[in-house]
Write a protein that holds these residues in place. Sequence first.
Motif, PDB file in Angstrom:
ATOM      1  N   GLY A 121       0.710  -1.325  -0.077  1.00 26.68           N
ATOM      2  CA  GLY A 121       0.097  -0.006   0.097  1.00 26.68           C
ATOM      3  C   GLY A 121       0.865   1.202  -0.084  1.00 26.68           C
ATOM      4  O   GLY A 121       1.211   1.889  -1.105  1.00 26.68           O
ATOM      5  N   GLY A 122       1.165   2.074   1.167  1.00 28.71           N
ATOM      6  CA  GLY A 122       1.885   3.055   1.129  1.00 28.71           C
ATOM      7  C   GLY A 122       1.965   3.775   2.508  1.00 28.71           C
ATOM      8  O   GLY A 122       1.244   3.052   3.297  1.00 28.71           O
ATOM      9  N   LEU A 123       2.883   4.719   2.695  1.00 22.85           N
ATOM     10  CA  LEU A 123       2.947   5.513   3.766  1.00 22.85           C
ATOM     11  C   LEU A 123       2.737   6.877   3.562  1.00 22.85           C
ATOM     12  O   LEU A 123       2.916   7.400   2.486  1.00 22.85           O
ATOM     13  CB  LEU A 123       4.071   5.254   4.539  1.00 22.85           C
ATOM     14  CG  LEU A 123       4.514   3.894   4.865  1.00 22.85           C
ATOM     15  CD1 LEU A 123       6.138   3.719   5.149  1.00 22.85           C
ATOM     16  CD2 LEU A 123       3.860   3.489   6.370  1.00 22.85           C
ATOM     17  N   CYS A 124       2.044   7.332   4.568  1.00 23.20           N
ATOM     18  CA  CYS A 124       2.338   9.025   4.620  1.00 23.20           C
ATOM     19  C   CYS A 124       3.366   9.638   5.119  1.00 23.20           C
ATOM     20  O   CYS A 124       4.146   8.631   5.763  1.00 23.20           O
ATOM     21  CB  CYS A 124       0.900   9.462   4.982  1.00 23.20           C
ATOM     22  SG  CYS A 124       0.831   9.570   6.906  1.00 23.20           S
TER      23      CYS A 124
ATOM     24  N   GLU B  35      -6.395  13.364   4.846  1.00 19.01           N
ATOM     25  CA  GLU B  35      -5.448  14.068   6.184  1.00 19.01           C
ATOM     26  C   GLU B  35      -5.061  13.041   7.276  1.00 19.01           C
ATOM     27  O   GLU B  35      -3.835  13.129   7.581  1.00 19.01           O
ATOM     28  CB  GLU B  35      -6.107  15.155   6.606  1.00 19.01           C
ATOM     29  CG  GLU B  35      -6.447  16.464   5.787  1.00 19.01           C
ATOM     30  CD  GLU B  35      -5.201  17.435   5.608  1.00 19.01           C
ATOM     31  OE1 GLU B  35      -4.134  16.923   6.243  1.00 19.01           O
ATOM     32  OE2 GLU B  35      -5.415  18.509   5.108  1.00 19.01           O
TER      33      GLU B  35
ATOM     34  N   PRO C 145      -4.029   8.584   4.808  1.00 17.62           N
ATOM     35  CA  PRO C 145      -4.219   8.864   3.154  1.00 17.62           C
ATOM     36  C   PRO C 145      -3.922   7.617   2.591  1.00 17.62           C
ATOM     37  O   PRO C 145      -4.567   7.132   1.607  1.00 17.62           O
ATOM     38  CB  PRO C 145      -2.894   9.485   2.906  1.00 17.62           C
ATOM     39  CG  PRO C 145      -2.411  10.428   4.036  1.00 17.62           C
ATOM     40  CD  PRO C 145      -2.859   9.683   5.318  1.00 17.62           C
ATOM     41  N   PRO C 146      -3.039   6.350   3.025  1.00 14.71           N
ATOM     42  CA  PRO C 146      -2.976   5.277   2.610  1.00 14.71           C
ATOM     43  C   PRO C 146      -4.361   4.545   2.349  1.00 14.71           C
ATOM     44  O   PRO C 146      -4.554   3.515   1.524  1.00 14.71           O
ATOM     45  CB  PRO C 146      -1.981   4.454   3.143  1.00 14.71           C
ATOM     46  CG  PRO C 146      -1.047   5.360   3.961  1.00 14.71           C
ATOM     47  CD  PRO C 146      -2.188   6.415   4.228  1.00 14.71           C
TER      48      PRO C 146
ATOM     49  N   LEU D  55      -6.905   5.704   1.294  1.00 18.78           N
ATOM     50  CA  LEU D  55      -7.639   6.103   0.217  1.00 18.78           C
ATOM     51  C   LEU D  55      -7.478   5.105  -0.919  1.00 18.78           C
ATOM     52  O   LEU D  55      -8.233   5.033  -1.736  1.00 18.78           O
ATOM     53  CB  LEU D  55      -7.407   7.630  -0.346  1.00 18.78           C
ATOM     54  CG  LEU D  55      -7.545   8.601   0.485  1.00 18.78           C
ATOM     55  CD1 LEU D  55      -7.049   9.725  -0.026  1.00 18.78           C
ATOM     56  CD2 LEU D  55      -9.379   8.837   0.623  1.00 18.78           C
ATOM     57  N   GLN D  56      -6.557   4.365  -1.126  1.00 15.45           N
ATOM     58  CA  GLN D  56      -6.310   3.398  -2.086  1.00 15.45           C
ATOM     59  C   GLN D  56      -7.428   2.222  -2.232  1.00 15.45           C
ATOM     60  O   GLN D  56      -7.615   1.772  -3.222  1.00 15.45           O
ATOM     61  CB  GLN D  56      -4.835   2.718  -2.030  1.00 15.45           C
ATOM     62  CG  GLN D  56      -4.844   1.703  -1.013  1.00 15.45           C
ATOM     63  CD  GLN D  56      -3.284   1.487  -0.454  1.00 15.45           C
ATOM     64  OE1 GLN D  56      -2.488   1.741  -1.332  1.00 15.45           O
ATOM     65  NE2 GLN D  56      -3.007   1.066   0.715  1.00 15.45           N
TER      66      GLN D  56
END
Lengths: 474, 661
Positions: free
Chosen positions: B17-20, B151, B154-155, B157-158
Amino acid sequence: MSARRVVVVGYGMAGARLAEEIRRRDPAGAVVDLTVIGGEPRPAYNRVLLSAVVAGTMTPDSVALHDEDWAERHRVDLRLGTQTTGIDRDNRVVHLADGSTVDYDVLVLATGARPWLPPVEGLADADGVVAFRSLDDCDRILAAARVGAPVAVLGGGLLGLEAARGLAGRGNLVTVVHPVGHLMERQLDPEGGRVLAGTLARLGIEFRLGVTAARYLPGDGLKLDDGTLVPADLVVVSAGVRADTALAAGAGLDVDRGILVDDALRTSDGRIHALGDCAQHPGTVSGLVQPAWEQAAVLADLLTGTDTAARYRGTPVVTRLKARDIDLAAFGDPHTADPADEVVTVSDPARGHYAKLVVRGDRAAGAIVLGTPAAAARLVQHYDRGIPLPADRLGTLLGRVGDDTAPTTDNPADLPASAVICRCNSVTKGRLVQCWRAGATGVSELAEATRATTGCGTCADTVRGIADWLAETS
Amino acid sequence: MDLRATAGGVRISPRAGGLCQKGWTAAALLDSPRRLTTPLIRRDGELTPAGWDEALDLVAAELIRLRGESGPDANAVFGGGGLTNEKAYLLGKFARVALGTSQIDYNGRFCMSSAAAAGNRAFGIDRGLPFPLGDLTDADTVLLVGSNPAETMPPFLQHLRSAELIVVDPRRTATAERAARHLAPAPGTDLALALGVLHAVVADGHLDRSYVDSRTIGFDAVWRIAAGWWPERAERVTGVSAADQRWLAARLAAGNAYILTARGTEQHSTGVDTVSGWINLALALGLPGGTRSGYGCLTGQGNGQGGREHGQKADQLPGYRRIDDPAARAHVARVWDVRPEDLPGPGRSAFELLDALGTPDGPRSLLVFGSNPVVSAPHASRISDRLSALDLLVVCDLVLSETAAMADVVFPVTQWAEEDGTMTNLEGRVLLRRRAVDPPDGVRTDLDVLSGIADRLGQPAHRFPADAETVFAELREASRGGLADYSGITYERLAAGERLHWPVLDTRHPGTPRLFADRFAHPDGRARFVPVDHTGPAEPTDAGFPLHATTGRVLTQYQSGAQTRLVTELNDVAPEVFVEVHPDTAARAGLADGDLAKVTSRRGETTARVRCVATLRPDVVFLPFHFPGAGRANLLTNPALDPTSRMPEFKTCAVRIGADR
């Protein structure tokens, strides 16, 4: 100390609401011993939703305000199907049609209003003529209005138009007959009325404006005073209502158009209160549910001793037509003639848009908004809450918020350097340009250098667009 | 995420996924010069370094003295939703067994307790998402109510990329910007909106009658109320057009839909009812328990879910058991090897606990773990006053937070990368986090601190182990048979990569990704409609305080900001408190973008820098709550509490704004 005997005459929207508000404050009945007398034989129902019943989107069951055992659960002595015949103020007793009596310490009149029948020859008590006021009326309308049958609606006010829209939606050929030159003249100006008529006409409704019905010919239709005939199997009468003041007048209370009440909703007898459509409070327009509900809250505060300072000061009236595919709101004083007022209008009749806003001291003093629902909703918020209007009056009438008017762009060149492209990592366009110039000329290189796109990833297309734009322009 | 210790420090990369920005800069805190590395004791008014034994001895002696003088409830404990399951569990046990106090609660009360109460009412159980997060990927429509994940996480949202996103929020937030449609109700009117949409669902023929008849009870009473909220009436209260309400009803009925609520829904004095309003809507549409539809609540803190399951709540025992349930008490007492009658009963809720500190009937000491109430609690100035009135304030933290700075004793503790432990994420899945780096010298874990104090209070050593896996083994037993049953979860299974959603009934049980597929957790298996009506905010605006203030987060800060304000990359983005104001409202107050403004409520005032935001309602201002001192948004907020969840009304209070001079 025993509870005070409060007797409410009337179990419509006002009487039912008052009973609820009293029991919300006094659930156990410690303060108020409550009796409610209702003329109709069924539990109270929501009159506001009758147009939905006519339109067929709701059933009579679903508009009931209370279920069968509501009264028992809330310790209310509820007497249904009972007419009240008189008030004996000296002995504080009300007389009922069945010969029984009920003693009271406090009496509340919530007798509502009755439909007004215009003086049209042959209209009174005729078959095929129905007022639009009660659930029974709805039953009669639905029984008579077979699909495809012509229907005349007598009265182009709010309720008449709601009924007309509902019947047209069910497949009836509807003609609205209205004696004034434009619809809803209490709320709309002539231009607004014309645009509304145009919108309704596109939904299949026909109009005969500025003419008066002269005669009802059963089985045939309505003969108008210009000699023409409006064919109708059914005539729905929605020509206004009159406060039901008979009981009050008979008891010698002060009555004008309605039963006169003060800010404590007291009649000329301090032990008798009145609220809702039967009451006449200075500066309050009757016939709407919002004032009745606000009055119920005030009166419940007073009768239960919850807030003895509670007073009713009137309700700002917002008229909202409830009909599918029509968005109309009107409030305040849109008919101003004061040259000091600022008036903004927008008109696009062919597409059903009309908006007029009267601004007084930076506040909305009145408006008519047709066909722009977002603008209507926002203006009413400004009006009700006294919020100063945005400087962008036109944008407000068009339903725009804030910088909606700012040019939106898909072109990276137009974005300012400070525009945040990757929110997850606080990466601006400027930072991407800087890294691109330093050699990070692809999306993955930019991602490595700035971490843009590595969060939620939703900015990937924008980053690619910026990289492409830089490649093309360098 | 994966951690790798490198020569240059710890490198963080996302596992999937991801990181903010908060994620990948988190390592900066591990070796921050602001880390505490020695216990501190207040001497002559100054916090001065001390040895561990000295500090633990002092705390234990004071706790014993206060209990002797004023009884066991003289000592109180305040936990946090960021603590691991093991810490949350041991903290609850420490309070009830080692201190014998009923006075324990945690900051999750400010965060998710309203959704928890509403979820329990409707479904008989409270798990943020009763379905796996990945299910959202297949949704046609996702309705986010009072949530700003762009805010706050965020990850997330994927998972919403393919769905049509609809956002309900008084502000045009970063999340609302991405939405297909943004509905902006006036602050404190969410419930009226939910009722208006429910009305439209019924009136426009979208009610799922067969679902309502077969899987729920109580619809009629709910409809009696919603029938009075025809969309035009709801419009007048909320400012959301009737047309939008009808559109939303149709849209939610049209395909696979999810309704998700968050803090914006909950943080009101009517928060539980407001969440119930949205759950009622979801039930009327037949969403919960559907194969590709549902209702869920988005978690606010790192371990917001697990933190509310294992006993740091005033009314709760491990396994999501109620402390006033005799069977629950008997079970937990057996695991803890104490007598059920010796377990205290329910204590005060978070704000009431903080508000009682140092009063004649209130606690005289407070032990704080994983929380910074000086910044994060409502009506913050009163909280500072109450903390000052204590005989003893003990704070465990990584850095000298605003609350730690007021303490009599401060213990320096480890953070996430330096210790083992489990967390339970928003979908009820338990995650194991392993120690990746050694803590700095002189720093111990929260479990060590509890163990050390318990030992000095005369507790047998085996009762308060400092080893996380040992604590977890006991937690499994304590939770066995409870709603949140962890008995089948082991470190071994988690380390092997199993995705285990509670309840996990035994070590071969696969877990329960979808809770409501067949039945809800009430005895009859049906969900409850709960009749709720709109009453409005506790503090309406008036001539003296004409604006609504609402509070929330910015991306680069977390909670009270005690940690994130120390990370340069984060702090540079949002270094100071600001107040978002509509440009017209700012102009009327004589303010321009960038000016310092004074925001005043009935409880206090905050100085903040003006940011003009044209999309804001003119009667609303927004302040983030991460900042300390005179910039604390919570100096303004109203501690009006929800009658059920005891959640304070963070999301709306009446204020005025003027120039700061």
